[in-house]
Write an enzyme that holds these catalytic residues in place. Sequence first.
Site, mmCIF file in Angstrom:
data_model
loop_
_atom_site.group_PDB
_atom_site.id
_atom_site.type_symbol
_atom_site.label_atom_id
_atom_site.label_comp_id
_atom_site.label_asym_id
_atom_site.label_seq_id
_atom_site.Cartn_x
_atom_site.Cartn_y
_atom_site.Cartn_z
ATOM 1 N N GLU A 1 0.813 -1.224 0.000
ATOM 2 C CA GLU A 1 0.000 0.000 0.000
ATOM 3 C C GLU A 1 0.841 1.267 0.000
ATOM 4 O O GLU A 1 0.550 2.215 -0.719
ATOM 5 C CB GLU A 1 -0.932 0.030 1.224
ATOM 6 C CG GLU A 1 -2.195 -0.791 1.079
ATOM 7 C CD GLU A 1 -1.977 -2.267 1.305
ATOM 8 O OE1 GLU A 1 -0.864 -2.637 1.752
ATOM 9 O OE2 GLU A 1 -2.902 -3.057 1.053
ATOM 10 N N HIS B 1 -10.148 -5.095 10.951
ATOM 11 C CA HIS B 1 -10.819 -4.942 9.662
ATOM 12 C C HIS B 1 -12.176 -4.257 9.774
ATOM 13 O O HIS B 1 -12.980 -4.338 8.857
ATOM 14 C CB HIS B 1 -11.004 -6.300 8.985
ATOM 15 C CG HIS B 1 -9.727 -6.907 8.513
ATOM 16 N ND1 HIS B 1 -8.824 -7.473 9.377
ATOM 17 C CD2 HIS B 1 -9.191 -7.034 7.278
ATOM 18 C CE1 HIS B 1 -7.795 -7.931 8.684
ATOM 19 N NE2 HIS B 1 -7.986 -7.678 7.415
#
Lengths: 450, 343
Positions: free
Chosen positions: A186, A255
């Site tokens: 990322e 998450h």
Amino acid sequence: MATELLMPALSPTMTEGKLAKWLRSVGDNVKAGDVVAEIETDKATMEVEAPDEGEILQILVPEGTENVLVNAPIALIGSNHEGIETASAVKNAPLPKATQAPKNPTITEAKPVRVATPKSPEDWGETAEITVREALRDAMALEMRRDPDVFLIGEEVAQYQGAYKVSQGLLEEFGEKRVVDTPITEHGFTGLAVGAAMAGLRPIVEFMTFNFAMQALDQVVNSAAKTLYMSGGQMGCPIVFRGPNGPAARVAAQHSQCFASWYAHCPGLRVVAPWSAADAKGLLRAAIRDPNPVIFLENEILYGHKHPCPIHEDFVLPIGKAKVERVGADVTVVAFSMMVDTALKAAEVLQERGISVEVINLRTIRPLDVETIVNSVQKTNRLVSVEEGWPFAGIGAEIVAQITEHAFDWLDAPPTRVTGLDVPMPYAANLEKLALPQEEWVVEAVTKLF
Amino acid sequence: MAARDVKPARNASNKVKKSTSTAAMTRDELFAAYEKMLLIRRFEEKAGQLYGMGLIGGFCHLYIGQEAVVTGMQFAIQPGDQVITSYRDHGHMLACGMDPTGVMAELTGRSGGYSHGKGGSMHMFSKEKGFYGGHGIVGAQVSLGTGLAFANHYRGNDRVCLTYFGEGASNQGQVFESFNLAALLKLPVVYVIENNRYGMGTSVERASASRDLSRNGAPWQIPGMQVDGMDVMAVKAAGAEAVAHCRGGNGPFLLEMKTYRYRGHSMSDPAKYRTREEVQKMRSEHDCIDLARTELEVRGVTDERLRSIDDAVKKRIQEAADFAQTSPEPDESELWTDILVEN
């Protein structure tokens, strides 16, 4: 006795899937664990294993069938002589349909409640029912056709067709130059995309989820958001960062998190959070055309929800404008993304109790459409903000502050917030439900204001 | 362009060689390089003085000692190529051809500065000159530069991006992520590690387990080369080879420039991590400007000509310093501009 082979759930938010292929036929003998079929879910293609030893007596759902509900019987497995009767008993059972209510209670139904929906100021005419997922894909495809500088980059966006299948079909239409798969890096690929935007391209960066974007936060905030200012206006960064944000279902603390407040804190960023398919399509098109960095917060659970969406080829929505989803007189409930559903359901309940609720779908978090909220509060004299994120310095805190500053004299009760609980998201189903705003919470918060 | 046809000398073999070419520059080129290095040196000396007078605030990272790196590399690229670097960026901007007055006025935070006084020492940009900043977070520019190269690749032009970073940044995770991406996508980016031996006060030996930074791209088959970064001719020779490799569509190239900074990391540097003798030895024995001057004399450039250049550079820097002190501070309305592009 024959065993029913059921459509498995392969992800926490899966409610239905496609039965892609039967690998074994009626009459085949299978052992437990043998792969008998392939199904496609909203995330992936997966194999279905036989749960028991026996003969495939009947295939109940032919291959190629879409929208097969989780837990629906798809085949019968048993011993030859005893299966026939059972098989015939289910022969006339209706094929599962996607319109049936999902069995997983944590999933919200797709049908939005609409009472006295105001006519949109921008009436785009004819609509079609599409999912939020399709709306996002269509928006990207339309903008990529329109502008050759627009490209999509991220993990699994190309060959895999998107981790949540949002980019389905884009690789086929636009090729690997414009639909770019990245390694799981990322920080690196976000910096790369920001650099490409500084060179004048218009990247769409897909984060598999915004949880992973924390790895790239420096590039988003320090590089993308600040360069225009630091360069005295010479060099901007036209880029969209998009992907699912907020809690999904049963994926635990790392998450399940809403980042709206994190990004909305930063000058130099626009922050958008669509709820409906029309929001998704109209706002994503606007975000891609915007010359600034735009954080586009989607929601995994909403991806499969269907709403009417204008089919007009120029359909686009303005960033920075909220939408009154339901007109009411007694209290203003402000929500965004998934919580618009919750707010609308609570409004239904409250209507039965004689309280008329105005529901505002923020659509954009930054710049916040304070005017629409103030206008509403001046009419209703009460405010409740609803969000899934944490309370401290959250979006609700900002809304309450704005209303206190701009509409204090119109308030008949203290403005209040309904938020996710101030805890990391627990995994257990009961605890998770306790941590996230439910429609009863909204009903209770509103009721307290009277 | 001619360079397109040049075959890369090292075909992704990652064999490290020391570049020592001194025939890489004509006399005129070397003369121009000398002038550029001198301009950077005098600029930085003046910036140091203005800092001492309180006219420049905040962070100010001087480039003195390293001038041959950006100057030599600039001779290896062509108009349209891009340059991006960290916060020790004054030299890069001057090498790219940005106006010293605009740079100095930015250092003093004035409206005549490249960023209207809103960026400061670490944040200046000039798309016109191919300079993309000026970035303050160690290592961030490496991913960004990889993205500039991505844009070249996407557009199918033959432009190359020079992405500079220090040996300190070379240990950042996103640097390796960028190496991987650039090698995967075959992006035209020359990674230039300016190894000046110290990341702030931490020597490269104490910060990096890699003893040869030019091999840091080895896992991705990125060819690398160690270069005497105090020799502008060697830099140009190595740069030309790296740039040709990239322009030829062969993916990234890594150059490790062995260089040295004479001044502290920033203006407030305790200078406890190295000896005075070490600095003095580099200055007296390896100075890039002395080296170029000696070579020019060998090649028959008169002392008189060299001195006239010295005077012209000094004059130009004085003008820049004067402008930087007389240019008005930015209007208060600037506070609220350039946050977003209004559409």
